[in-house]
Design a protein around this motif. Structure first.
Motif, PDB file in Angstrom:
ATOM      1  N   GLY A 597      15.820 -17.598  -6.571  1.00 12.37           N
ATOM      2  CA  GLY A 597      15.938 -18.837  -7.345  1.00 12.37           C
ATOM      3  C   GLY A 597      16.579 -18.581  -8.702  1.00 12.37           C
ATOM      4  N   GLU A 598      16.785 -19.658  -9.402  1.00 15.61           N
ATOM      5  CA  GLU A 598      17.453 -19.652 -10.713  1.00 15.61           C
ATOM      6  C   GLU A 598      16.916 -18.547 -11.644  1.00 15.61           C
ATOM      7  N   GLY A 599      17.773 -17.662 -12.096  1.00 14.16           N
ATOM      8  CA  GLY A 599      17.414 -16.680 -13.125  1.00 14.16           C
ATOM      9  C   GLY A 599      16.515 -15.544 -12.661  1.00 14.16           C
ATOM     10  N   ALA A 619      10.841  -5.039 -16.377  1.00 11.41           N
ATOM     11  CA  ALA A 619      11.499  -6.028 -15.506  1.00 11.41           C
ATOM     12  C   ALA A 619      10.472  -6.955 -14.866  1.00 11.41           C
ATOM     13  N   LEU A 620       9.358  -6.365 -14.442  1.00 13.88           N
ATOM     14  CA  LEU A 620       8.319  -7.187 -13.800  1.00 13.88           C
ATOM     15  C   LEU A 620       7.742  -8.207 -14.776  1.00 13.88           C
ATOM     16  N   ALA A 621       7.660  -7.809 -16.031  1.00 14.55           N
ATOM     17  CA  ALA A 621       7.137  -8.740 -17.041  1.00 14.55           C
ATOM     18  C   ALA A 621       8.048  -9.970 -17.148  1.00 14.55           C
ATOM     19  N   LYS A 622       9.352  -9.765 -16.919  1.00 12.27           N
ATOM     20  CA  LYS A 622      10.272 -10.912 -16.960  1.00 12.27           C
ATOM     21  C   LYS A 622      10.061 -11.805 -15.732  1.00 12.27           C
ATOM     22  N   LEU A 623       9.720 -11.152 -14.623  1.00  8.79           N
ATOM     23  CA  LEU A 623       9.540 -11.931 -13.383  1.00  8.79           C
ATOM     24  C   LEU A 623       8.239 -12.725 -13.379  1.00  8.79           C
ATOM     25  N   LEU A 624       7.230 -12.179 -14.066  1.00  5.37           N
ATOM     26  CA  LEU A 624       5.903 -12.797 -14.009  1.00  5.37           C
ATOM     27  C   LEU A 624       5.912 -14.304 -14.330  1.00  5.37           C
ATOM     28  N   PRO A 625       6.452 -14.718 -15.487  1.00  3.85           N
ATOM     29  CA  PRO A 625       6.385 -16.165 -15.774  1.00  3.85           C
ATOM     30  C   PRO A 625       7.174 -17.005 -14.773  1.00  3.85           C
ATOM     31  N   LEU A 626       8.246 -16.398 -14.237  1.00  4.86           N
ATOM     32  CA  LEU A 626       9.072 -17.160 -13.283  1.00  4.86           C
ATOM     33  C   LEU A 626       8.296 -17.402 -11.991  1.00  4.86           C
ATOM     34  N   GLN A 627       7.648 -16.341 -11.506  1.00  7.52           N
ATOM     35  CA  GLN A 627       6.861 -16.491 -10.272  1.00  7.52           C
ATOM     36  C   GLN A 627       5.677 -17.423 -10.499  1.00  7.52           C
ATOM     37  N   ARG A 628       5.053 -17.283 -11.679  1.00  5.90           N
ATOM     38  CA  ARG A 628       3.892 -18.116 -11.991  1.00  5.90           C
ATOM     39  C   ARG A 628       4.273 -19.602 -11.903  1.00  5.90           C
ATOM     40  N   LYS A 629       5.453 -19.885 -12.439  1.00  5.71           N
ATOM     41  CA  LYS A 629       5.913 -21.279 -12.440  1.00  5.71           C
ATOM     42  C   LYS A 629       6.118 -21.763 -10.988  1.00  5.71           C
ATOM     43  N   ASP A 630       6.715 -20.879 -10.179  1.00  3.04           N
ATOM     44  CA  ASP A 630       6.922 -21.237  -8.758  1.00  3.04           C
ATOM     45  C   ASP A 630       5.596 -21.552  -8.080  1.00  3.04           C
ATOM     46  N   PHE A 631       4.629 -20.657  -8.279  1.00  5.59           N
ATOM     47  CA  PHE A 631       3.343 -20.856  -7.604  1.00  5.59           C
ATOM     48  C   PHE A 631       2.660 -22.123  -8.094  1.00  5.59           C
ATOM     49  N   ALA A 632       2.739 -22.349  -9.409  1.00  4.78           N
ATOM     50  CA  ALA A 632       2.086 -23.546  -9.955  1.00  4.78           C
ATOM     51  C   ALA A 632       2.703 -24.799  -9.307  1.00  4.78           C
TER      52      ALA A 632
END
Ligand code: PEP
Ligand code: MG
Length: 924
Positions: A597-599, A619-632
């Motif tokens: 997905g985006e970004g 790198a994982l720290a950058k992914l965390l908020p993105l995945q969190r948003k997806d799950f939410a």
């Protein structure tokens, strides 16, 4: 004494509709109609058992059967008041085949039997219509010559000697049409036919009606063994032992003048299912004229004008038949001088669309019950109600114009039309400009997801029904034709070629994912009504009759099914579609799809390319908020329904670019050298990635990935819960073969959950479970269940690993395997019950033994296949999970599975025998 011949007519019948095996479909239904008092020309049926006796007895009719036929012929003469061979009042009969299963046109028929020089004269005196009589005689001699005396052309290009004689006669007379032949012409033709027969066979045409009858009955029985019939039986799996019956019946004529006619009809519209009388007829004609296409038949409603009485009677019969058979029927009728006769009835063939509507309507009309309606609708037929459709006339015109290019696998049903593009970037770019596109690839990979999403449809040259393209397309609800082996794609030139025909980027193409057809050019499509109501919400349900039918069927299905239905979805919009279609949870959220997905792909690649733990964690720290948003987003849509989220599964190289140009771009973006990127990609290369560094193995080697994903899931759950939306996350670990693998991952997940709950000061329930997708996992399910709170069968991988057949490369040999019946069906589409299914059964039993309340589901592609769903019901799973657009199909399949396999009644408790009884000495 054994009975071989069954009489019908005169208000009663010796047979009935349940006797298809003995009387064939036609005979059983003629008997049934006669039995309920419908106007059937009287006659009798020689049973199918005679066929076998005849063909084994050097093609002779056994004496006992002959005697029975003679007896029934006498009865027929008496019933109708005519004499067989009687020169004054001759009885004429038709001789027709009729097997248990319909075999249209495969066997033989003879009409007007009983005519000879003497009866012809009598009939002329009686009817005062020499032309009609000679036309009937001409047809009889021709049919008899063809069928019984062997003058019929063998191959379709051979010349029919009778047709040659007819043409010669017309030429001599200077006329074009058969209808211009006079009585004298026809009389002369009969003589010429007979001469031709004598010349060919050396024998005179039989004048004796009994001789004619034995010849005709024998010929019909023999036609069971003709090449056409044998080939047809092979195609449709009809056993030779079934045999054909022979129906001998009073001839009635639709060609006796303008007060006579003939027609065929359906008691409802076989295409749309509308409850309207549907059919066609011709006045002054015989059955063959209606089908021959020489005259255009008229719509049945116009019969009101030509013969109001017959029409009214037919309307009445239509209702009687539907009420009696409780189904839509296909009928044939003849009107002889104003009198209506029913010649045939059988359950009518119909489109899927009509099947659903008719079944649903008949419940409303109290003809059938809900259960029966559900039994009559094949789950896959629901596709027709959900999918966009091609404008049928436009498609037919395109095929007629030679625009059909090739055929592939019908991997994602529906109709799509658009411009050809050859990569995902172009697909997105064109779609952004408002163009409809068909993404055309040799095969697709996770990199193509955005392009697939932007496209109307996906066309691939390689890959099977569970290839990436196929399963992602179904999940997205995209039309997909996969594995078109005739398709050659040149990415460099931006062209595709099929059998010498080339399309370039931007050319229009249309793909039919229901049939697998690939058609050159544009064909307009329309979205289904169901979609417009449920998903697009652009149509008022009250104004959508097709939707209402759908909703009714779904409501009935839900009342009977015991399996729950979940969906495989990894985006909120997919989840919302699935919920609209009735999904009760998510059975598989493939997190790796979210990384595209985006970004997200940037930090993902950074994580994969990292050299050190520190770099990877950054790198994982950058992914965390993105995945969190997806799950939410998903939790919000699912609103308290269970959501199974799987930790990362595919081999990491799938996330990296493979072409030099893309690798250079990535290197530049990340501030790395091209060589470094190239080297890292090369280092991830595996000979057999499907059995390589994937599944839980990734999380075991890089626990920080699992930790990040678990944190994203639980933080999203906490945030959602704080918004007063219920959540039910289920974290699923893939590719587990050993309980220790699961235990390792479970510990990380639980630690993270506890930490998040503490940090966020919120409590939520969650489960940790595993996929059962490799045989060791199934065999040791008892051990695994000590840790796993649920199992979800990943039958794509479980099939691959149990059969040792690669899910991505099997098409080449699976086709021949299925043809040779090594596997009855492609095991990646329909669960291999005897192999993979046994492992599942074992896992269910062993898993439940350790943890009786364990939740059990399936999330492989089989979760959307009706036969596999039935198996899941049988082994006692709690739910099946399938792509959003298959949810309605799964709801119906689950209901049918429950109806077909009702729970076995518990054995009554053994009767206790009291001491007193025991000592009484009496036998219980
Ligand atoms: C499976 O193997 O059945 C499964 C659902 O997982 P995937 O298709 O993602 O490997
Ligand atoms: Mg799998």
């Amino acid at each position: 004494m054994k009975k071989y011949v069954y009489f019908f007519g005169g208000g009663s019948a010796e047979g009935n509709k349940e006797m298809k095996n003995l009387l064939g479909g036609k005979g059983a239904n003629l008997a049934e109609m006669a039995g309920i008092g419908l106007p059937v020309p009287p006659g009798f049926t020689v049973s199918t058992e005679v066929c076998d006796l005849f063909n084994r007895n050097r093609k002779t009719i056994p004496t006992a059967v002959k005697a029975e036929i003679e007896k029934n012929l006498k009865k027929l003469e008496k019933t109708v008041g005519l004499g067989f061979g009687d020169p004054k009042d001759p009885l004429l009969v038709s001789i027709r085949s009729g097997a248990r299963a319909s075999m249209p046109g495969m066997m033989d028929t003879i009409l007007n039997l009983g005519l000879n020089e003497r009866t012809v004269a009598g009939l002329i005196a009686k009817t005062n219509n020499p032309r009609f009589v000679y036309d009937s005689y001409r047809r009889f001699v021709q049919m008899y010559g063809d069928v019984v005396l062997g003058l019929k052309p063998v191959n379709k290009d051979d010349i029919d000697p009778f047709e040659v004689l007819i043409e010669r006669k017309k030429h001599e007379r200077g006329i074009d049409s058969d209808t211009d032949l006079t009585a004298d012409d026809l009389k002369d033709l009969v003589a010429r036919f007979k001469a031709a027969i004598k010349e060919k066979t050396g024998h005179d045409f039989p004048e004796d009606p009994m001789k004619q009858l034995w010849g005709a009955v024998g010929a019909v029985l023999s036609s069971w063994m003709n090449d056409r019939a044998i080939a047809y039986r092979k195609l449709y799996d009809i056993p030779e032992s079934w045999g054909t019956a022979v129906n001998v019946q009073l001839m009635v004529f639709g060609n006796m003048g303008n007060d006579s006619g003939t027609g065929v009809a359906f008691t409802r519209d076989a295409a749309t299912g509308e409850n309207a009388f549907y059919g066609e007829y011709l006045m002054n004609a015989q059955g063959e004229d209606v089908v021959a296409g020489t005259r255009t038949p008229l719509p049945i409603v116009e019969l009101k004008r030509d013969d109001a009485k017959a029409y009214a009677q037919l309307e009445k019969i239509r209702h009687i038949l539907e009420k009696h058979y409780t189904d839509m029927m296909d009928i044939e009728f003849t009107i002889q001088q104003g009198k209506l006769y029913m010649l045939q009835c059988r359950v009518g063939k119909r489109t899927a669309f009509a099947a659903i509507k008719i079944a649903a309507d008949m419940v409303g009309e109290k003809l059938i019950r809900e259960k029966e309606a559900l039994a009559r609708i094949e789950p896959d037929q629901l596709n027709q109600l959900l999918r966009p459709i091609f404008d049928p006339a436009e498609k037919a015109a395109a095929i007629k114009a030679g625009r059909l290019m090739t055929k592939g696998l019908n991997a994602g049903p529906g109709a799509a039309t658009g411009r050809v593009v050859f990569n995902s970037v172009d697909a997105e770019a064109w779609a952004k400009k408002g163009e409809k596109v068909i993404l055309t690839r040799i095969e697709t990979s996770p990199e193509d997801i955005k392009g697939m999403n932007a496209a109307e449809g996906i066309l691939t040259a390689r890959g099977g029904m569970t290839s990436h393209a196929a399963l992602v397309a179904r999940q997205m609800g995209r039309v997909c034709v996969a594995g078109c082996s005739e398709l050659a794609i040149d990415y460099a030139q931006h062209i595709m070629t099929v059998k010498g025909r080339t399309l370039k980027e931007g050319d229009w193409i249309s793909i039919d994912g229901t049939t697998g057809q690939v058609i050159e050019g544009k064909i307009n499509t329309k979205p289904s009504e169901v979609l417009q109501v449920l998903v697009e919400k652009t149509l008022d349900p009250k104004k959508a009759p097709v939707y209402q039918t759908f909703a009714k069927v779904m409501m009935w299905a839900d009342a009977y099914r015991t399996l729950k239905i979940r969906t495989n979805a990894d985006q909120p919009d997919q989840a919302a579609n699935a919920v609209a279609f009735g999904a009760e949870g998510i059975g598989l959220c493939r997190t790796e799809h979210m990384f595209f997905g985006e970004g997200k792909i940037g930090p993902m690649r950074e994580m994969i390319l990292a050299d050190t733990l520190e770099q990877r964690k950054t790198a994982l720290a950058k992914l965390l908020p993105l995945q969190r948003k997806d799950f939410a987003g998903i939790f919000e849509v699912m609103n308290g329904r269970p959501v199974t989220i799987r930790t990362i599964d595919p081999p990491l190289h799938e996330f990296l670019p493979h072409e030099e140009k893309d690798q250079r771009a990535l290197a530049a973006e990340m501030g790395l050298s091209y060589e470094k990127v190239k080297e890292r990609v090369a280092s991830l290369h595996e000979f057999n990635p499907m059995l390589g560094f994937r599944g839980c193995r990734l999380g075991i080697v890089y626990p920080e990935i699992t930790e990040m994903q678990a944190r994203a899931i639980f933080e999203a759950a906490a945030a959602t819960k704080k918004r007063r939306i219920e959540v039910e996350p289920e974290v699923m670990i893939p590719l587990v073969g050993h309980v220790k693998e699961l235990a390792h991952q479970e510990k990380l997940v639980r630690q993270t959950a506890a930490a998040v709950m503490k940090e966020q000061r919120v409590k939520f329930k969650y489960l940790v479970g595993t996929m059962i997708e490799i045989p060791r996992g199934a065999v040791t399910a008892d051990e695994i269940a000590a840790v796993a709170e649920f199992f979800s069968f990943g039958t794509n991988d479980l099939t691959q690993t149990t059969l040792g057949v690669s899910r991505d490369d099997a098409e080449r040999f699976l086709g021949p395997y299925v043809e040779k019946e090594i596997y009855a069906k492609n095991p990646f589409e329909v669960l291999d019950r005897d192999g993979v299914g046994q492992l599942m059964r074992m896992a269910v039993e062993r898993g439940r033994k350790t943890r009786p309340g364990i939740k059990l589901g399936i999330c492989g592609e089989h979760g959307g296949d009706p036969s596999s769903i039935e198996f899941c019901h049988l082994i006692g799973l709690n739910y099946v999970s399938c792509s959003p657009f298959r949810v309605p199909i799964a709801r119906l399949a689950a209901a049918r599975a429950a109806l077909l396999n009702p729970p076995v009644a518990k054995k009554p408790a053994p009767v206790r025998v009291s001491k007193k009884t025991k000592t009484s000495g009496r036998k219980p």
